[in-house]
Each structure stands twice: as C-alpha cells, then as structure tokens.
Write a protein that holds these residues in place. Structure first.
Motif, short mmCIF file in Angstrom:
data_model
loop_
_atom_site.label_atom_id
_atom_site.label_comp_id
_atom_site.label_asym_id
_atom_site.label_seq_id
_atom_site.Cartn_x
_atom_site.Cartn_y
_atom_site.Cartn_z
N LEU A 24 0.84 -1.20 0.00
CA LEU A 24 0.00 0.00 0.00
C LEU A 24 0.88 1.26 0.00
O LEU A 24 0.58 2.24 -0.70
CB LEU A 24 -0.92 0.01 1.23
CG LEU A 24 -2.00 1.09 1.24
CD1 LEU A 24 -2.98 0.91 0.09
CD2 LEU A 24 -2.74 1.08 2.58
N MET A 25 1.97 1.22 0.74
CA MET A 25 2.86 2.38 0.81
C MET A 25 3.50 2.67 -0.54
O MET A 25 3.63 3.83 -0.95
CB MET A 25 3.93 2.16 1.88
CG MET A 25 4.28 3.38 2.71
SD MET A 25 2.89 4.08 3.66
CE MET A 25 2.49 2.76 4.79
N GLU A 26 3.88 1.62 -1.26
CA GLU A 26 4.46 1.80 -2.60
C GLU A 26 3.43 2.37 -3.56
O GLU A 26 3.73 3.23 -4.39
CB GLU A 26 4.99 0.45 -3.12
CG GLU A 26 6.27 0.00 -2.45
CD GLU A 26 6.64 -1.44 -2.78
OE1 GLU A 26 7.82 -1.80 -2.59
OE2 GLU A 26 5.76 -2.21 -3.23
N GLN A 27 2.19 1.90 -3.45
CA GLN A 27 1.12 2.40 -4.30
C GLN A 27 0.88 3.89 -4.03
O GLN A 27 0.72 4.69 -4.96
CB GLN A 27 -0.16 1.62 -4.07
CG GLN A 27 -0.12 0.20 -4.60
CD GLN A 27 -1.43 -0.52 -4.39
OE1 GLN A 27 -2.15 -0.26 -3.42
NE2 GLN A 27 -1.76 -1.42 -5.29
N VAL A 28 0.84 4.26 -2.76
CA VAL A 28 0.61 5.66 -2.39
C VAL A 28 1.75 6.54 -2.89
O VAL A 28 1.52 7.64 -3.41
CB VAL A 28 0.41 5.81 -0.86
CG1 VAL A 28 0.45 7.28 -0.44
CG2 VAL A 28 -0.92 5.18 -0.45
N GLU A 29 2.98 6.04 -2.77
CA GLU A 29 4.10 6.85 -3.27
C GLU A 29 4.01 7.04 -4.78
O GLU A 29 4.30 8.13 -5.29
CB GLU A 29 5.45 6.22 -2.90
CG GLU A 29 6.62 7.08 -3.38
CD GLU A 29 7.86 7.02 -2.51
OE1 GLU A 29 8.59 8.03 -2.45
OE2 GLU A 29 8.10 5.97 -1.90
N ASP A 30 3.58 6.03 -5.51
CA ASP A 30 3.40 6.18 -6.95
C ASP A 30 2.32 7.22 -7.26
O ASP A 30 2.45 8.01 -8.20
CB ASP A 30 3.03 4.84 -7.59
CG ASP A 30 4.25 3.96 -7.85
OD1 ASP A 30 5.38 4.44 -7.62
OD2 ASP A 30 4.07 2.80 -8.28
#
Length: 213
Positions: A24-30
């Motif tokens: 989820l954190m990687e998705q939010v950063e994208d």
C-alpha cells in the motif's frame, strides 16, 4: 493547516484490495509521484495498533511530497499520528464534536449528499465536503448516487471546497464539468491501475480540465 481548493484536485483514497504486486505504501508513493494532491487512508479491517503504525508511516510519506494526509473515520488515530486531517461520514461523529477533539488546526472533511447536510457540516466547522456517490461504485456498495443537480446545489450553497467521489474514472470525469466541484476523490481509478503514477498524471490533467468549466 486549512484546506485549499487545489488540495481537492486529485484526492487519492486508499483501498488495500489492489495490493499484491506492490505494498500500500508503494502504491501511495506512486500516486504522489503522479501528482496526487491529497491522500486519505481508509482502513475498515485493520486493528488499531497496525492502523496507527501504517498511519504514522503514510503521514511521513505524504509530508515528504508536501501533500495533506487525511485519516478516514478514526479520530483517535488521526490525533495520535498527527494527521493533517480527518474525514467523517454522516453516520460518524458530528463535525462540531470532531473539532472539539482535534483542535483548530486539523482539516475536517464531511461526506454529504444534499444541501441540508452540506450547510450543517459547514456551520459545524468542516473545512471541505465530499459529495457522492456521483456514479455507481463497487467500492462502497451501500452508497446512494447523488445527481448532478444536487452536486451543483451543494457547491452553490457553501463557501468551502467540495470534492466529488464515487465511481469516478477517466472515462466519466469530464461529465462533472459545470457542477462546481473542485476536484475528484478516487479509489479504484487510482489504486486499481496497472501504472499508478502514469494514471495519476492523466487523471490530474482531466480533473484540471473539469474544474476550469
């Protein structure tokens, strides 16, 4: 921190349904790299300890990009993680009571479906309103759709920013032209995308086109 209309332009609302290849954190950063102007952390199943841990991490990530971080529903978590804002629905705590708990600096968003609810939320201290569902949505199965006319009535009645939510994607976003909304809050249109960063760039451009009407 108070809420500017620009904050509403591309409002990303999390849903871990689409995690797997990415966290989820990687998705939010994208999404942030792609131009998201606000991030709301929505967790319905997570226990309080893990919700708080995730909220603290996501708050730091949003701060790195200079984007407001909003917690959905959970006032206690919002206070503990020092979130920039809290978003509540009509069945959650009333905005005036939320304000008494969070103080004057935290952004408060309230979900509304009609002018009566919108004016009550603004009077109680809301900084922005979420209006929807604008289209049929699979994300929130109990969401009633709000007409284009109702959205126009709400934006005309209040002085605070308004974000449209519910079933919005790049195919229908421009149908909201002329409603007076200041941007779109998106779940699956962002987090269900193959390339979240590129999708956000496209969606942000479409949202900017929508609000210029």
């Amino acid at each position: 921190m108070k809420c500017e209309k620009e904050t509403m332009l591309l409002y990303a609302v999390t849903d871990r349904m689409w995690t797997g290849k990415q966290t989820l954190m990687e998705q939010v950063e994208d999404a942030l790299k792609g131009g998201a102007t606000c991030v709301q952390l929505r967790e319905k199943e997570l226990d309080e300890e893990n919700f708080l841990k995730e909220a603290i991490e996501m708050k730091a990530l949003c701060a790195k990009y200079g984007v407001p971080f909003i917690v959905n529903d959970n006032v206690e978590i919002a206070i503990k993680c020092k979130a920039d804002g809290i978003h509540v629905g009509q069945s959650d705590m009333e905005a005036g009571n939320v304000r008494a708990l969070v103080g004057e600096d935290m952004i408060i968003g309230v979900s509304t479906k009609n002018v009566e609810q919108a004016l009550a939320a603004q009077k109680a201290g809301a900084d922005y309103l979420g209006v929807g569902a604008m289209f049929h949505t699979g994300t929130k199965l109990d969401a009633e759709e709000v007409s284009r006319e109702a959205a126009q009535e709400i934006t005309a009645a209040v002085d605070i920013p308004v974000v449209a939510i519910g079933g919005i994607n790049k195919k229908n976003i421009l149908e909201l032209k002329g409603t007076g909304v200041d941007g779109v809050a998106l779940v699956s249109a962002i987090f269900g995308a193959e390339n979240i960063e590129e999708e956000c760039k496209t969606l942000k451009a479409l949202s900017a086109e929508m609000v210029q009407a």
